[in-house]
Write an enzyme that holds these catalytic residues in place. Structure first.
Site, short mmCIF file in Angstrom:
data_model
loop_
_atom_site.label_atom_id
_atom_site.label_comp_id
_atom_site.label_asym_id
_atom_site.label_seq_id
_atom_site.Cartn_x
_atom_site.Cartn_y
_atom_site.Cartn_z
N HIS A 64 0.73 -1.07 0.14
CA HIS A 64 0.12 -0.04 -0.06
C HIS A 64 0.85 1.15 0.18
O HIS A 64 2.27 1.15 0.03
CB HIS A 64 -0.92 -0.07 1.12
N HIS B 145 1.34 4.04 2.06
CA HIS B 145 2.06 4.49 3.05
C HIS B 145 3.21 4.79 3.07
O HIS B 145 3.93 3.58 2.63
CB HIS B 145 1.37 4.05 4.49
N ASP C 178 5.98 4.24 4.80
CA ASP C 178 6.85 3.31 5.24
C ASP C 178 6.74 2.06 4.54
O ASP C 178 7.61 1.03 5.17
CB ASP C 178 6.67 3.33 6.83
N HIS C 179 6.23 1.96 3.50
CA HIS C 179 6.08 0.58 2.87
C HIS C 179 6.49 0.87 1.27
O HIS C 179 6.37 -0.31 0.58
CB HIS C 179 4.68 0.19 2.78
N HIS D 38 -7.39 -1.50 5.68
CA HIS D 38 -6.39 -0.47 6.30
C HIS D 38 -6.78 0.90 6.10
O HIS D 38 -8.08 0.98 5.37
CB HIS D 38 -5.17 -0.73 5.75
N ASP E 250 -0.54 -3.67 6.18
CA ASP E 250 -0.99 -3.45 7.33
C ASP E 250 -2.41 -3.84 7.36
O ASP E 250 -3.21 -3.41 6.21
CB ASP E 250 -0.84 -1.96 7.90
N HIS F 239 6.40 -4.68 11.93
CA HIS F 239 5.86 -3.37 12.18
C HIS F 239 5.53 -3.00 13.46
O HIS F 239 4.49 -2.43 13.70
CB HIS F 239 4.41 -3.33 11.23
#
Lengths: 304, 304
Positions: A63, A65, A67-68, A143, A213, A271
């Protein structure tokens, strides 16, 4: 046995601290390397753990976000700069292509290698990649924004011949391959040699499930049913379950319940919130429900 | 004396290797922190070296090659997640705003703090920020894409009073401030007390010049004239000067020549190619021309 293992490059949630890195993993299936998520710093982590970026053939982004995926443009650019020519396949939400294109436009980057983009489906499970030996599926998670998990399934291999017995029987070579496929051999004298007696069954195929997530909910349980290794986000301890729900994340206790419910063999937590410097309590909480839990530790390989 | 120093967070050019990181620096001027460029991993480097992101008030991005800005969206997001409320000023090429907006749109991020964007001018030098004690200018560099350098100038401070002499004279307090401004004091009896006799001149104002990335050319020399500390990219050794020109970069020898020509006091080399594991030859090459050269070493503070 075919190599099937995963290297953790980052185990942190969105605010990386204590030397932890945002989410990224390398999956090695039979020496073919897949990158799963690509948080900021992934290219440096690859270097640190001795993985050449050029060996990665497919990248899967869950996805959008940061941090991914924020390490992706850097990794793609570096592959360009070091002269990659080999095709790279990228799977992720449709808008990922737009994000990459805009940045390459403004940096005046024209990749020397083919980057093949495959948009993922946020609504339905789909087989997104397949070879003779492996299939990869994406499936929806729940999410704050569109997010998919990924499941990697080894395919059923061939039976193997019981060599000692075969050698005594003088079966013509072309029929050996048929025996491995379960087809009996009938000799000229009418003797029947049964495939099931002369072969060992193929090894049980293994599978890896990746969930990050998501808020815990039953909708994705079938997609990760009976995986050998389940990676599941476990951002919080269960005393923060309300916070977990608000932010569409999972607690360690819930991750353990998921693993138990879907019949996973092993569970890998990741995570982790910046709230936790010491991760032992997270492991303890999960193990109380699901003993075969491990913490995803950066730089460590885990067998599927 | 007012603190004026720079911390190196990354000294690598576009392919980060050997544990080196892409370009980023923190400038501390009188405990106000400025971030100059923000390559991938900057937020982790800030954590490593004990710098709180919340202390950064202004960020300056030289250009839109990934190794100079790919850490930005992660840093801005993390500042949001840790609850920043204080305004953050961002200076960079106009398209940077578009790149950030697109990513925040798809990650559904609405920053809790005001992010004030100031587009830089790629064609002309401009004062882009000014306080009572400091002014910052951007100026064009010549690179493959639009790129600016930055110059930080301490302003001339106040003269200081010669305390021992002042104490003997019984000058009324309100006049002391005038003395510091150079205005003489005439006592009731007609005695003239000269400001120049009773004060020490203000310390010489210092300046920091930041040049990354650029092919060496005279056009920007005036903008960095007589800086105390000059950071200059030095991607290659001079045996690759042709490669440097092709890629709009500078060699170590050229960086030394720049420092010498503009009358810089000290030179800091950076943006090292992945070609060089050992950086000593780069330092040696520069020092042969300009002895006051240092390598920008990650984690090290350099006085301006």
């Amino acid at each position: 046995m075919t190599k099937f293992e995963v290297l953790i490059l980052g185990n942190s949630s969105a605010t990386p601290m204590y030397g932890r890195h945002p989410t990224s993993q390398v999956l090695n299936f039979n020496e073919q390397l897949f990158l799963i998520d690509c948080g900021e710093g992934t290219q440096m982590q690859l270097f640190r753990y001795g993985i050449k970026g050029s060996r990665i053939s497919h990248i899967f982004i869950s996805h959008l976000h940061g941090d991914h995926y924020l390490g992706l443009v850097g990794l793609l650019s570096s592959q360009h700069l070091v002269g990659r020519q080999r095709e790279l396949h990228l799977y992720g939400p449709p808008a990922l292509k737009e994000i990459i294109d805009l940045q390459f436009k403004h940096s005046d980057t024209r990749l020397r290698y083919p980057l093949v983009f495959h948009p993922t489906n946020q609504y339905l499970p789909e087989v997104i990649f397949e070879t003779t030996h492996l299939s990869v599926r994406s499936f929806p998670l729940r999410h704050r924004i569109a997010c998919t998990g990924f499941r990697f399934d080894e395919k059923v291999g061939s039976a193997s011949l019981k060599k000692e017995q075969i050698e005594k029987l003088n079966i013509p070579v072309p029929y050996l391959r048929l025996l491995k496929k379960g087809i009996d051999y009938v000799a000229d004298d009418g003797t029947v040699y049964r495939a099931k007696d002369l072969t060992n069954p193929p090894p049980r195929p293994r599978s890896y499930g990746y969930c990050s997530d998501t808020v815990m909910n039953e909708d994705y349980f079938e997609a990760i049913s009976e995986v050998d290794l389940l990676y599941h986000e476990a951002t919080f301890l269960h005393d923060r379950v309300e916070r977990a729900k608000e932010t569409f994340h999972t607690t360690c206790l819930e991750a353990a319940q998921v693993a138990q419910t879907v019949g996973a063999k092993k569970l890998l937590l990741g995570h982790f919130s910046a709230r936790y410097k010491d991760l032992q309590p997270l492991l303890d909480e999960s193990r109380a429900v699901f003993p075969h839990t491990e913490l995803s530790e950066e730089g460590k390989w885990f067998l599927v």
